[in-house]
Design a protein around this motif. Structure first.
Motif, PDB file in Angstrom:
ATOM      1  N   MET A 185       0.829  -1.193   0.000  1.00 42.30           N
ATOM      2  CA  MET A 185       0.000   0.000   0.000  1.00 42.30           C
ATOM      3  C   MET A 185       0.874   1.258   0.000  1.00 42.30           C
ATOM      4  SD  MET A 185      -2.690   1.400   2.886  1.00 42.30           S
ATOM      5  CE  MET A 185      -3.973   0.191   2.541  1.00 42.30           C
ATOM      6  N   ALA A 186       1.993   1.190   0.725  1.00 38.73           N
ATOM      7  CA  ALA A 186       2.890   2.345   0.802  1.00 38.73           C
ATOM      8  C   ALA A 186       3.465   2.709  -0.561  1.00 38.73           C
ATOM      9  CB  ALA A 186       4.012   2.055   1.798  1.00 38.73           C
ATOM     10  N   LYS A 187       3.669   1.704  -1.426  1.00 39.41           N
ATOM     11  CA  LYS A 187       4.152   2.007  -2.778  1.00 39.41           C
ATOM     12  C   LYS A 187       3.199   2.972  -3.478  1.00 39.41           C
ATOM     13  CE  LYS A 187       6.512  -2.396  -3.670  1.00 39.41           C
ATOM     14  NZ  LYS A 187       6.505  -3.619  -4.516  1.00 39.41           N
ATOM     15  N   LEU A 188       1.907   2.657  -3.430  1.00 39.70           N
ATOM     16  CA  LEU A 188       0.917   3.531  -4.054  1.00 39.70           C
ATOM     17  C   LEU A 188       0.885   4.889  -3.366  1.00 39.70           C
ATOM     18  CD1 LEU A 188      -2.211   1.275  -4.756  1.00 39.70           C
ATOM     19  CD2 LEU A 188      -0.519   2.110  -6.367  1.00 39.70           C
ATOM     20  N   GLY A 189       0.875   4.881  -2.026  1.00 34.80           N
ATOM     21  CA  GLY A 189       0.779   6.129  -1.294  1.00 34.80           C
ATOM     22  C   GLY A 189       1.933   7.065  -1.578  1.00 34.80           C
ATOM     23  N   ILE A 190       3.155   6.531  -1.587  1.00 37.00           N
ATOM     24  CA  ILE A 190       4.338   7.360  -1.830  1.00 37.00           C
ATOM     25  C   ILE A 190       4.327   7.931  -3.241  1.00 37.00           C
ATOM     26  CG2 ILE A 190       6.841   7.240  -2.138  1.00 37.00           C
ATOM     27  CD1 ILE A 190       6.922   5.355   0.273  1.00 37.00           C
ATOM     28  N   ILE A 191       4.021   7.101  -4.230  1.00 33.70           N
ATOM     29  CA  ILE A 191       4.034   7.567  -5.619  1.00 33.70           C
ATOM     30  C   ILE A 191       2.928   8.589  -5.861  1.00 33.70           C
ATOM     31  CG2 ILE A 191       3.683   6.843  -8.019  1.00 33.70           C
ATOM     32  CD1 ILE A 191       5.073   4.203  -7.266  1.00 33.70           C
ATOM     33  N   MET A 192       1.742   8.340  -5.320  1.00 43.24           N
ATOM     34  CA  MET A 192       0.642   9.292  -5.485  1.00 43.24           C
ATOM     35  C   MET A 192       0.972  10.630  -4.827  1.00 43.24           C
ATOM     36  SD  MET A 192      -2.552   6.692  -4.720  1.00 43.24           S
ATOM     37  CE  MET A 192      -3.811   7.985  -4.681  1.00 43.24           C
ATOM     38  N   TYR A 193       1.523  10.584  -3.615  1.00 43.08           N
ATOM     39  CA  TYR A 193       1.825  11.831  -2.917  1.00 43.08           C
ATOM     40  C   TYR A 193       2.967  12.590  -3.599  1.00 43.08           C
ATOM     41  CZ  TYR A 193       3.143  15.173   0.617  1.00 43.08           C
ATOM     42  OH  TYR A 193       3.444  16.352   1.264  1.00 43.08           O
ATOM     43  N   CYS A 194       4.007  11.883  -4.036  1.00 42.54           N
ATOM     44  CA  CYS A 194       5.130  12.543  -4.723  1.00 42.54           C
ATOM     45  C   CYS A 194       4.667  13.195  -6.014  1.00 42.54           C
ATOM     46  CB  CYS A 194       6.245  11.543  -4.989  1.00 42.54           C
ATOM     47  SG  CYS A 194       7.144  11.035  -3.502  1.00 42.54           S
ATOM     48  N   ALA A 195       3.797  12.526  -6.749  1.00 43.25           N
ATOM     49  CA  ALA A 195       3.259  13.119  -7.983  1.00 43.25           C
ATOM     50  C   ALA A 195       2.471  14.385  -7.658  1.00 43.25           C
ATOM     51  CB  ALA A 195       2.368  12.102  -8.700  1.00 43.25           C
ATOM     52  N   ARG A 196       1.723  14.350  -6.573  1.00 44.72           N
ATOM     53  CA  ARG A 196       0.949  15.516  -6.127  1.00 44.72           C
ATOM     54  C   ARG A 196       1.880  16.668  -5.754  1.00 44.72           C
ATOM     55  NH1 ARG A 196      -1.089  17.723  -1.341  1.00 44.72           N
ATOM     56  NH2 ARG A 196      -3.278  18.406  -1.443  1.00 44.72           N
ATOM     57  N   ALA A 197       2.924  16.362  -4.974  1.00 47.19           N
ATOM     58  CA  ALA A 197       3.864  17.399  -4.548  1.00 47.19           C
ATOM     59  C   ALA A 197       4.586  18.032  -5.734  1.00 47.19           C
ATOM     60  CB  ALA A 197       4.876  16.797  -3.567  1.00 47.19           C
ATOM     61  N   ILE A 198       5.021  17.205  -6.673  1.00 50.07           N
ATOM     62  CA  ILE A 198       5.724  17.711  -7.853  1.00 50.07           C
ATOM     63  C   ILE A 198       4.806  18.585  -8.704  1.00 50.07           C
ATOM     64  CG2 ILE A 198       6.825  17.014 -10.024  1.00 50.07           C
ATOM     65  CD1 ILE A 198       7.845  14.519  -8.509  1.00 50.07           C
ATOM     66  N   ALA A 199       3.563  18.173  -8.845  1.00 52.57           N
ATOM     67  CA  ALA A 199       2.598  18.944  -9.649  1.00 52.57           C
ATOM     68  C   ALA A 199       2.307  20.303  -9.012  1.00 52.57           C
ATOM     69  CB  ALA A 199       1.315  18.150  -9.821  1.00 52.57           C
TER      70      ALA A 199
END
Length: 408
Positions: A122-136
């Motif tokens: 689950m953390a894989k999804l959470g980290i990637i989703m949040y990083c994409a959000r932060a970068i955007a």
């Protein structure tokens, strides 16, 4: 794709759908072959037990993909923080009150229903989703603002908890995040400094691992396991461990495969490899189907990488582009690591082959990744754009009708 009463069932990139279905079929075939003798011993002669179990899991994976592909990517943006927060909670649960498996407390059992899963997936999804959000959110006209690093500090405790239980997964996610920052146009000087800090920390960790006595490493998470696996990889002839045995048996399976393999169901090493249906399933593929079968499986993952690149280029918004890039790279990198371990290119890591290895948690969260990728693909495809235009047109017609009613 398939239509039921003029409603599209399989949305998004068609080629990606074909690859997903192909990997699922390969999983059923290889899992059945690699678990036949195990099922005979453990399940009283029912050699189809694990095949049926995997079939149900594949059905669940299909439901997950079909469900998530129907959501707009804006929902993934909204729930990024929630998924990351839930991952942190479950990782803490696994650390202090989790179920122990293979000398590592990586599993969480939900009370009442008895459902057990790995929070690191689950953390894989959470980290990637949040990083994409932060970068955007930190995009400027020229590059990505350095403030993105402050936003991404929320990811650090999650990565640290994963590192304490599974170094390979934390390294995989760290590498994916670095690539996402590169694709997200982080200022190159800041990026170079970040790489330098990470390399320095890795050198420091290795120094601690090989200098500190082993008796002190036993209380430091999986550092002792990391040390033993590195030692075996560097000097395989001078070490004697479970990792050495697994790696040697995998190499034997690869050597027996040759060009065309021994044929379906004819694997010998499945009786000697500790996990022929998960961590070392690629070795069984090579043994039974040879370099030809292994090459086809590798090609499927390379196609995923190519189609992810195509989808990223079609995106007109930063968040979905970075999200797809991160999810796709995580799947492909994990596959390459699994294959590399089986042929002796990397130390033993315990990473399953995405959508092929037997399991529950990894399969479902990998399916969630594919569902998100297909959602973005559908949104920015011609079909998706037509649907958006139709929705806007219907909304405009509704507003005009309301105005006419008010005038009357």
């Amino acid at each position: 794709m398939l239509n039921l009463k003029n409603k599209v069932v399989f949305k998004g990139d068609r080629t990606l759908w074909y690859v997903v279905i192909g990997l699922m079929l390969a999983s059923l075939i290889v899992v059945y072959s690699s678990t036949g003798s195990l099922a005979f011993r453990v399940r009283g002669g029912n050699t189809s037990y694990y095949l049926i179990k995997q079939l149900f899991l594949m059905f669940g994976c299909m439901v997950v993909i079909l469900t998530l592909q129907s959501f707009h990517y804006k929902y993934f943006l909204s729930f990024a923080k929630i998924v990351l927060g839930m991952s942190l909670i479950f990782l803490l649960w696994a650390k202090f009150a989790g179920t122990t498996l293979n000398d590592a407390g990586r599993w969480v059992t939900i009370p009442g229903i008895g459902f057990t899963f790995q929070p690191s997936e689950m953390a894989k999804l959470g980290i990637i989703m949040y990083c994409a959000r932060a970068i955007a959110f930190e995009q400027t006209e020229e590059c990505c603002s350095n403030n993105v690093l402050w936003r991404m500090t929320l990811v650090v405790p999650v990565l640290f908890l994963i590192f304490m239980e599974n170094f390979s997964t934390s390294a995989l996610l760290g590498g994916v995040c670095l690539v996402m920052l590169f694709v997200g146009r982080l200022y190159w000087k800041t990026y170079a400094k970040l790489i330098g800090v990470i390399v320095g920390l890795l050198i420091l960790m290795l120094a601690v691992v090989f200098i500190v006595p082993e008796k002190h490493l036993k209380s430091a998470g999986r550092l002792l396991t990391v040390k033993s696996r590195i030692e075996h990889f560097v000097n395989p002839s001078e070490t004697d461990s479970d990792d050495s045995y697994q790696s040697d048996q995998a190499k034997i399976a690869v050597a027996k495969g040759g060009l065309m393999g021994l044929g379906p169901g004819n694997s010998v090493q499945r009786n000697f490899l500790p996990h022929p249906y998960s961590d070392f399933i690629f070795a069984i593929i090579v043994e039974e189907y040879g370099l030809v079968g292994a090459g086809i499986v590798m090609l499927l993952y390379l196609i995923i990488l190519y189609r992810v690149g195509v989808i990223v280029r079609r995106c007109t918004r930063m968040f979905p582009a970075i999200l797809v890039a991160g999810l796709g790279l995580c799947i492909v990198f994990q596959a390459l690591i699994n294959m590399g371990v089986c042929v002796g290119l990397f130390p033993v890591t315990g990473q399953p082959l995405p959508l092929v290895s037997m399991g529950g948690t990894s399969l479902l969260f990998t399916s969630a990744s594919f569902g998100m990728i297909l959602s973005v693909s559908h949104t920015f495809s011609e079909e998706g754009e037509r649907e958006e235009k139709e929705k806007l047109k219907m909304a405009a017609q509704g507003i005009n009708e309301e105005e006419e009613n008010e005038e009357n």
